[in-house]
Design a protein around this motif. Structure first.
Motif, PDB file in Angstrom:
ATOM      1  N   PHE A  55      -5.956  -5.857 -10.897  1.00  0.00           N
ATOM      2  CA  PHE A  55      -4.519  -6.078 -10.677  1.00  0.00           C
ATOM      3  C   PHE A  55      -4.232  -5.717  -9.219  1.00  0.00           C
ATOM      4  N   SER A  56      -3.680  -6.670  -8.485  1.00  0.00           N
ATOM      5  CA  SER A  56      -3.331  -6.408  -7.084  1.00  0.00           C
ATOM      6  C   SER A  56      -1.987  -5.691  -7.066  1.00  0.00           C
ATOM      7  N   ILE A  57      -2.026  -4.385  -6.857  1.00  0.00           N
ATOM      8  CA  ILE A  57      -0.815  -3.593  -7.125  1.00  0.00           C
ATOM      9  C   ILE A  57       0.204  -3.623  -6.007  1.00  0.00           C
ATOM     10  N   LYS A  58      -0.100  -4.347  -4.925  1.00  0.00           N
ATOM     11  CA  LYS A  58       0.960  -4.486  -3.924  1.00  0.00           C
ATOM     12  C   LYS A  58       2.146  -5.281  -4.496  1.00  0.00           C
ATOM     13  N   THR A  59       1.898  -6.028  -5.554  1.00  0.00           N
ATOM     14  CA  THR A  59       2.974  -6.783  -6.190  1.00  0.00           C
ATOM     15  C   THR A  59       3.953  -5.867  -6.916  1.00  0.00           C
ATOM     16  N   ASN A  60       3.411  -4.802  -7.502  1.00  0.00           N
ATOM     17  CA  ASN A  60       4.273  -3.878  -8.245  1.00  0.00           C
ATOM     18  C   ASN A  60       3.494  -2.605  -8.536  1.00  0.00           C
ATOM     19  N   ALA A  76      -8.163  -2.331 -10.573  1.00  0.00           N
ATOM     20  CA  ALA A  76      -7.071  -2.520  -9.619  1.00  0.00           C
ATOM     21  C   ALA A  76      -7.576  -2.649  -8.197  1.00  0.00           C
ATOM     22  N   ASP A  77      -6.825  -3.413  -7.422  1.00  0.00           N
ATOM     23  CA  ASP A  77      -7.028  -3.521  -5.984  1.00  0.00           C
ATOM     24  C   ASP A  77      -6.034  -2.611  -5.295  1.00  0.00           C
ATOM     25  N   ALA A  78      -6.490  -1.935  -4.250  1.00  0.00           N
ATOM     26  CA  ALA A  78      -5.569  -1.165  -3.426  1.00  0.00           C
ATOM     27  C   ALA A  78      -5.666  -1.693  -2.005  1.00  0.00           C
ATOM     28  N   GLN A 190     -13.252 -12.560  -1.528  1.00  0.00           N
ATOM     29  CA  GLN A 190     -12.421 -13.500  -0.783  1.00  0.00           C
ATOM     30  C   GLN A 190     -11.058 -13.539  -1.465  1.00  0.00           C
ATOM     31  N   HIS A 191     -10.080 -13.999  -0.748  1.00  0.00           N
ATOM     32  CA  HIS A 191      -8.746 -14.221  -1.334  1.00  0.00           C
ATOM     33  C   HIS A 191      -8.146 -15.321  -0.477  1.00  0.00           C
ATOM     34  N   ILE A 192      -8.018 -16.512  -1.036  1.00  0.00           N
ATOM     35  CA  ILE A 192      -7.702 -17.645  -0.161  1.00  0.00           C
ATOM     36  C   ILE A 192      -6.212 -17.880   0.018  1.00  0.00           C
ATOM     37  N   GLY A 193      -5.386 -17.268  -0.858  1.00  0.00           N
ATOM     38  CA  GLY A 193      -3.943 -17.454  -0.686  1.00  0.00           C
ATOM     39  C   GLY A 193      -3.209 -17.225  -1.977  1.00  0.00           C
ATOM     40  N   SER A 194      -1.909 -17.359  -1.890  1.00  0.00           N
ATOM     41  CA  SER A 194      -1.063 -16.917  -2.984  1.00  0.00           C
ATOM     42  C   SER A 194      -0.193 -18.045  -3.524  1.00  0.00           C
ATOM     43  N   LEU A 195      -0.028 -18.037  -4.842  1.00  0.00           N
ATOM     44  CA  LEU A 195       0.880 -18.951  -5.521  1.00  0.00           C
ATOM     45  C   LEU A 195       0.416 -20.391  -5.502  1.00  0.00           C
ATOM     46  N   PHE A 196      -0.750 -20.627  -6.102  1.00  0.00           N
ATOM     47  CA  PHE A 196      -1.097 -22.038  -6.294  1.00  0.00           C
ATOM     48  C   PHE A 196      -0.992 -22.354  -7.774  1.00  0.00           C
ATOM     49  N   GLY A 225     -10.846 -13.245  -5.664  1.00  0.00           N
ATOM     50  CA  GLY A 225      -9.464 -13.136  -5.187  1.00  0.00           C
ATOM     51  C   GLY A 225      -8.440 -13.537  -6.234  1.00  0.00           C
ATOM     52  N   GLY A 226      -7.182 -13.529  -5.821  1.00  0.00           N
ATOM     53  CA  GLY A 226      -6.083 -13.837  -6.747  1.00  0.00           C
ATOM     54  C   GLY A 226      -5.338 -15.070  -6.297  1.00  0.00           C
ATOM     55  N   GLY A 227      -4.036 -15.080  -6.572  1.00  0.00           N
ATOM     56  CA  GLY A 227      -3.199 -16.186  -6.108  1.00  0.00           C
ATOM     57  C   GLY A 227      -2.694 -17.121  -7.186  1.00  0.00           C
ATOM     58  N   PHE A 228      -3.074 -16.877  -8.452  1.00  0.00           N
ATOM     59  CA  PHE A 228      -2.643 -17.779  -9.534  1.00  0.00           C
ATOM     60  C   PHE A 228      -1.112 -17.810  -9.586  1.00  0.00           C
ATOM     61  N   THR A 269     -11.728 -11.122 -10.391  1.00  0.00           N
ATOM     62  CA  THR A 269     -10.600 -11.808  -9.749  1.00  0.00           C
ATOM     63  C   THR A 269      -9.573 -10.726  -9.438  1.00  0.00           C
ATOM     64  N   GLU A 270      -8.596 -11.066  -8.620  1.00  0.00           N
ATOM     65  CA  GLU A 270      -7.599 -10.053  -8.274  1.00  0.00           C
ATOM     66  C   GLU A 270      -6.175 -10.618  -8.229  1.00  0.00           C
ATOM     67  N   PRO A 271      -5.695 -11.105  -9.367  1.00  0.00           N
ATOM     68  CA  PRO A 271      -4.321 -11.622  -9.386  1.00  0.00           C
ATOM     69  C   PRO A 271      -3.281 -10.501  -9.345  1.00  0.00           C
ATOM     70  N   GLY A 272      -2.131 -10.826  -8.814  1.00  0.00           N
ATOM     71  CA  GLY A 272      -1.030  -9.876  -8.780  1.00  0.00           C
ATOM     72  C   GLY A 272       0.200 -10.529  -9.380  1.00  0.00           C
ATOM     73  N   ARG A 273       0.710 -11.523  -8.651  1.00  0.00           N
ATOM     74  CA  ARG A 273       1.916 -12.225  -9.076  1.00  0.00           C
ATOM     75  C   ARG A 273       1.825 -12.724 -10.514  1.00  0.00           C
ATOM     76  N   TYR A 274       0.705 -13.359 -10.853  1.00  0.00           N
ATOM     77  CA  TYR A 274       0.559 -13.946 -12.182  1.00  0.00           C
ATOM     78  C   TYR A 274       0.787 -12.889 -13.271  1.00  0.00           C
ATOM     79  N   ALA A 371       7.194  -9.473  -9.228  1.00  0.00           N
ATOM     80  CA  ALA A 371       6.145  -9.365  -8.206  1.00  0.00           C
ATOM     81  C   ALA A 371       6.773  -9.471  -6.827  1.00  0.00           C
ATOM     82  N   TYR A 372       6.363  -8.614  -5.922  1.00  0.00           N
ATOM     83  CA  TYR A 372       6.886  -8.612  -4.559  1.00  0.00           C
ATOM     84  C   TYR A 372       8.413  -8.460  -4.568  1.00  0.00           C
ATOM     85  N   GLY A 373       8.929  -7.819  -5.581  1.00  0.00           N
ATOM     86  CA  GLY A 373      10.355  -7.541  -5.682  1.00  0.00           C
ATOM     87  C   GLY A 373      10.583  -6.118  -5.213  1.00  0.00           C
TER      88      GLY A 373
HETATM   89  C1  LIG Z   1      -2.007 -10.148  -2.208  1.00  0.00           C
HETATM   90  C2  LIG Z   1      -3.424 -10.171  -2.587  1.00  0.00           C
HETATM   91  C3  LIG Z   1      -3.808 -10.498  -3.889  1.00  0.00           C
HETATM   92  C4  LIG Z   1      -2.819 -10.918  -4.940  1.00  0.00           C
HETATM   93  O1  LIG Z   1      -2.220 -12.127  -4.661  1.00  0.00           O
HETATM   94  P1  LIG Z   1      -1.288 -12.832  -5.765  1.00  0.00           P
HETATM   95  O2  LIG Z   1      -0.856 -14.092  -5.142  1.00  0.00           O
HETATM   96  O3  LIG Z   1      -0.159 -11.903  -6.031  1.00  0.00           O
HETATM   97  O4  LIG Z   1      -2.142 -13.043  -6.959  1.00  0.00           O
HETATM   98  C5  LIG Z   1      -5.145 -10.453  -4.201  1.00  0.00           C
HETATM   99  N1  LIG Z   1      -6.072 -10.097  -3.284  1.00  0.00           N
HETATM  100  C6  LIG Z   1      -5.745  -9.772  -2.021  1.00  0.00           C
HETATM  101  C7  LIG Z   1      -6.802  -9.388  -1.074  1.00  0.00           C
HETATM  102  C8  LIG Z   1      -4.415  -9.808  -1.626  1.00  0.00           C
HETATM  103  O5  LIG Z   1      -4.085  -9.500  -0.373  1.00  0.00           O
END
Ligand SMILES: *Cc1c(COP(=O)(O)O)cnc(C)c1O
Length: 416
Positions: A55-60, A76-78, A190-196, A225-228, A269-274, A371-373
């Motif tokens: 869980f990418s906890i920067k989201t919450n 968890a990811d920190a 790797q983490h290619i981006g967010s919200l796909f 990575g995350g981004g779902f 994997t490391e989703p946060g928003r999802y 997420a990100y609120g």
């Molecule tokens: C922000 C981030 C995530 C989570 O991204 P979401 O779009 O919220 O799933 C995962 N991994 C890394 C390295 C990030 O920076």
């Protein structure tokens, strides 16, 4: 007609009016059932492989939400020592925390090493730093595959024009630095981006990533990575991220890789928003309704200090209106901009929305704000950060973070 929040019993045995009366406004409200549902979906993503979802906890990073994630078996990811610190407070063991560092000081790197969490480094220079601090150590390296994906340039986190990761063409240099300091590269991430919402580019990135993995002999894990994505336009029937199809295709890709290479590693994997976006709603109160030169405004207490996503990324959040505890769904409609109480003309939560005719004292519910609120909220204009409430699976409302007080604004001054 039901509203969305009503159709999913979002507020349990309470309603927005009662919640605001009890806990004040603005208020973050989370629904435990939705939260656990999403957590279970990601935890069960790859049942046929050795797998953990971080869980990418920067989201919450609310402590109660972290404890629920721990119960649901997520790792968890920190992204900072502060995130490592709260994760440990929430009960996560060091080996279940992954520190995805980015341009950190020696002190921060040392903190993570001392805490016993696995570190991912983000550049050759930080790889050397890690080597100097922890010769012979084990770590992960973030690879930038040269392609990214996401809903906005600011959230595309791989590709030739982003700051993240070590370029795939520098893999030889990773080996050189590792050899110099006797380092063991036990992971690649790797983490290619967010919200796909379309997972195809993500799968393509995974496929490439698996090729890079073949250039490392000591790998124990690969982290994709995350981004779902989250359907932020759910009131217009936007469909959910198709996790079932994604699951099948990712499973097939990994099975094929294991067969072809004879290798087996732990996948992550490391989703946060999802995980958290849909479980959270912000309630705010309408304090003014006005018209300026033909534009109608709904003035609320949900400023950019509470939710900055619309200003930062031009993000869309659906809005519902409640009156006397009930959603207002029928009747006449008007086009409004829903704005906050901050001294900035950009302080707009929802621009030019067709909504039911709104009156003072109505309550607006901003959806998908889990997420990100709160985690991106601030004290801008010396406003107090909001309270957070959880609607438990049994329908009770419990306070999971108190609202700040005026005294909190003075906490850090030496002579207050
Ligand atoms: C922000 C981030 C995530 C989570 O991204 P979401 O779009 O919220 O799933 C995962 N991994 C890394 C390295 C990030 O920076």
């Amino acid at each position: 007609m039901d509203s969305y929040t009503q159709s999913v019993h979002f507020f349990g045995r309470s309603n927005p009016e009662e919640l605001v009366r009890k806990y004040g406004s603005p208020l973050f409200v989370y629904n435990e059932d939705i939260l656990r549902r999403q957590m279970k979906r990601v935890a069960g993503l790859l049942p046929n492989h050795r797998f953990t979802s971080n869980f990418s906890i920067k989201t919450n990073s609310n402590l109660t939400i972290l404890r629920i994630a721990n119960e649901e078996g997520l790792n968890a990811d920190a992204m900072s020592p502060g995130e490592i610190f709260v994760l440990k407070k929430a009960g996560f063991l060091s080996e279940r925390i992954f520190y995805v560092s980015n341009n950190v000081s020696e002190e921060e790197m040392q903190y993570a090493i001392d805490e016993g969490v696995i570190v991912s480094v983000d550049s050759l220079s930080q790889l050397e730093m890690f080597g100097r601090l922890n010769r012979g150590g084990r770590l992960s390296v973030r690879i930038n595959p040269g392609v990214g994906a996401g809903h906005h340039d600011k959230v595309v986190t791989a590709g030739k024009k982003t700051k993240f990761g070590v370029a795939a063409q520098d893999i030889e240099k990773i080996h050189d630095v590792a050899a110099q300091y006797d380092l063991h590269i036990i992971g690649l991430n790797q983490h290619i981006g967010s919200l796909f919402m379309d997972y195809k580019p993500f799968l393509e990135a995974c496929r490439n990533f698996l090729h890079y993995a073949e250039e490392f002999d000591e790998l124990e894990f690969l982290d994709f990575g995350g981004g779902f994505g989250t359907p932020y336009h759910k009131l217009a029937d936007e469909q959910e991220f198709d996790i079932e199809s994604f699951k099948k295709e990712l499973d097939a890709l990994l099975t094929e890789w294991k067969q072809q290479t004879g290798r087996d590693v732990l996948f992550k994997t490391e989703p946060g928003r999802y995980i958290v976006a849909e479980s959270g709603v912000i309630l705010g109160q309408v304090h003014a309704v006005k018209e300026n030169y033909g534009h109608k405004y709904v003035g609320t207490d949900i400023g950019m200090n509470v939710l900055i996503r619309p200003e930062l990324y031009d993000s869309w959040h659906d809005v519902e209106v409640y009156r006397d505890g009930q959603p207002v769904t029928g009747g006449e409609r008007e086009v409004y901009s829903v704005v906050g109480n901050i001294c900035e003309s950009g302080d707009i939560v929802a621009k030019d929305r067709e909504l039911p005719v709104i009156k003072e004292k109505d309550i607006v519910a901003v959806l998908d704000a889990g997420a990100y609120g709160f985690s991106m909220s601030s004290n801008y204009n010396n406003r107090l950060r909001a309270a957070e409430v959880l609607i438990t699976s049994s329908g009770e409302d419990i306070l999971i973070r108190r609202r700040e007080t005026l005294d909190d604004l003075l906490r850090c001054f030496p002579n207050s």
